[in-house]
Design an enzyme around this catalytic site. Structure first.
Site, PDB file in Angstrom:
ATOM      1  N   LYS A 150    -140.849  24.653  12.656  1.00 34.57           N
ATOM      2  CA  LYS A 150    -139.491  25.538  11.848  1.00 34.57           C
ATOM      3  C   LYS A 150    -139.922  26.407  12.631  1.00 34.57           C
ATOM      4  O   LYS A 150    -140.624  27.894  12.800  1.00 34.57           O
ATOM      5  CB  LYS A 150    -138.447  25.740  10.414  1.00 34.57           C
ATOM      6  CG  LYS A 150    -138.756  24.677   9.484  1.00 34.57           C
ATOM      7  CD  LYS A 150    -138.438  24.251   8.012  1.00 34.57           C
ATOM      8  CE  LYS A 150    -138.417  23.024   7.328  1.00 34.57           C
ATOM      9  NZ  LYS A 150    -139.825  22.760   7.255  1.00 34.57           N
TER      10      LYS A 150
ATOM     11  N   CYS B 292    -130.246  14.263  11.802  1.00 31.03           N
ATOM     12  CA  CYS B 292    -130.406  14.056  10.761  1.00 31.03           C
ATOM     13  C   CYS B 292    -128.951  13.756  10.020  1.00 31.03           C
ATOM     14  O   CYS B 292    -128.256  14.741  10.093  1.00 31.03           O
ATOM     15  CB  CYS B 292    -130.408  15.810   9.739  1.00 31.03           C
ATOM     16  SG  CYS B 292    -130.207  16.054   8.206  1.00 31.03           S
TER      17      CYS B 292
ATOM     18  N   VAL C 260    -132.152  21.767   6.322  1.00 26.94           N
ATOM     19  CA  VAL C 260    -130.835  21.057   6.696  1.00 26.94           C
ATOM     20  C   VAL C 260    -129.503  20.447   6.799  1.00 26.94           C
ATOM     21  O   VAL C 260    -130.191  19.285   5.768  1.00 26.94           O
ATOM     22  CB  VAL C 260    -130.696  21.047   8.494  1.00 26.94           C
ATOM     23  CG1 VAL C 260    -131.125  21.934   9.485  1.00 26.94           C
ATOM     24  CG2 VAL C 260    -131.187  19.721   8.339  1.00 26.94           C
TER      25      VAL C 260
END
Length: 322
Positions: free
Chosen positions: A133, A106, A146
């Site tokens: 998740k 990410c 995140v």
């Protein structure tokens, strides 16, 4: 009520001290005894309410202690490639060390990692599978995204720019944000100017059919603006002789554009970007950046599955180290 309890305290005190001088004093001078019992009453009241008073004080002292430890934290060996936790996985017990809830690929979470690396802060990584998740993850990041950083058990801060500014406030070593308010403002303007770069990147990955010429124009305007800032500043990095806040916050998308052959029209060529290309090459060599690089073939494999439309094929653990 107060008078009633005062009489009770008088009686108890007199019973306890019935053979003493104080009991004889009660007979001869009740005013003095009233003063004594008032003091006794106050002591009882303080004792009964002390837990309510001391609990927040203890919490504050604990937080202050955390801040003191934070300023002394020194980076150890960090495992970036822990297993990505998914539904059914338990929450790892908090061990007192600064924790980053991350996803290895990410770019937003990478911002926080870069800041931690640059400051050489000791921390642990808990990677999260963003497709499935863990059930508890929204207790750590309200939006389920995140990065999030856990600074003490149950206390988390999330959103990439917010976490980095927090870290820069708390950990004084290697300041990332400029002290000068004008320079700080312009650094944040550069981050905004880089918005079309990330927009086009995601469109190329997820919905290339939706791209317009305006997207490419805005992309190149963003590159031009960054190059112009490098020219005006006359420094190796936007922040000076070493990367700072603005450099690390825009870097993750440049890293991916350099790694992936997405479209000829977004390539950053040195004949046009004579300052930007050397700048990007220098960023690649920065220790905070280089230690977190994902190998080209791994990133391509991950993104191919991530953009296929079938998220069940995504393998988050291509780099996993137990």
């Amino acid at each position: 009520m107060t008078a009633h309890f005062s009489r009770i305290y008088q009686y108890l005190l007199c019973c306890y001290l019935s053979d003493s001088y104080i009991f004889r004093l009660y007979i001869s001078s009740p005013t003095i005894l009233k003063m004594i019992t008032s003091t006794f009453s106050l002591a009882i009241h303080v004792f009964m309410t002390s837990s309510r008073i001391l609990r927040p004080v203890a919490r504050l002292l604990g937080y202050t202690s955390h801040l003191t430890m934070a300023t002394k934290a020194v980076k150890g060996k960090i495992n970036f490639n822990t297993k990505h936790l998914t539904k059914g996985d338990p929450l790892p017990p908090f061990n007192g060390k600064l924790r980053v809830y991350n996803m290895r690929y990410c770019p937003y979470a990478q911002r926080t990692i870069l800041a931690l690396n640059a400051k050489q802060i000791d921390y642990e990584v808990v990677n999260i599978n963003l497709v499935n998740k863990p059930e508890w993850y929204t207790t750590k990041s309200a939006f389920g995204k995140v990065p999030a950083i856990e600074i003490e058990d149950g206390v988390t801060i999330y959103e990439s720019l917010v976490t980095v500014e927090y870290l820069d406030d708390v950990y004084p070593q290697r300041p990332l944000l400029p002290k000068d308010p004008v320079k700080k403002a312009f650094d944040k303007i550069i981050i905004e100017a880089a918005g079309p770069i990330s927009t086009l990147f995601y469109k190329l990955l997820r919905s290339p059919e939706s791209i317009t010429e305006d997207n490419f124009t805005a992309y190149h305007q963003g590159l031009d603006f960054i190059q112009e800032q490098l020219k005006k500043r006359g420094t190796k990095f936007l922040d000076g002789d070493q990367p700072g806040f603005v450099d690390y916050m825009i870097w993750p998308w440049f890293e991916r554009i350099l790694q992936l052959d997405l479209d000829e029209r977004i390539k950053i060529k040195e004949d046009k970007y004579k300052l930007l290309v050397p700048y990007l090459n220098d960023m690649l060599k920065d220790p905070a950046v280089s230690q977190y690089l994902v190998p080209d073939e791994i990133l391509q494999q991950f993104l191919k599955a991530y953009t296929s439309g079938d998220l069940s094929t995504v393998n988050y653990n291509l780099l996993t180290q137990d």
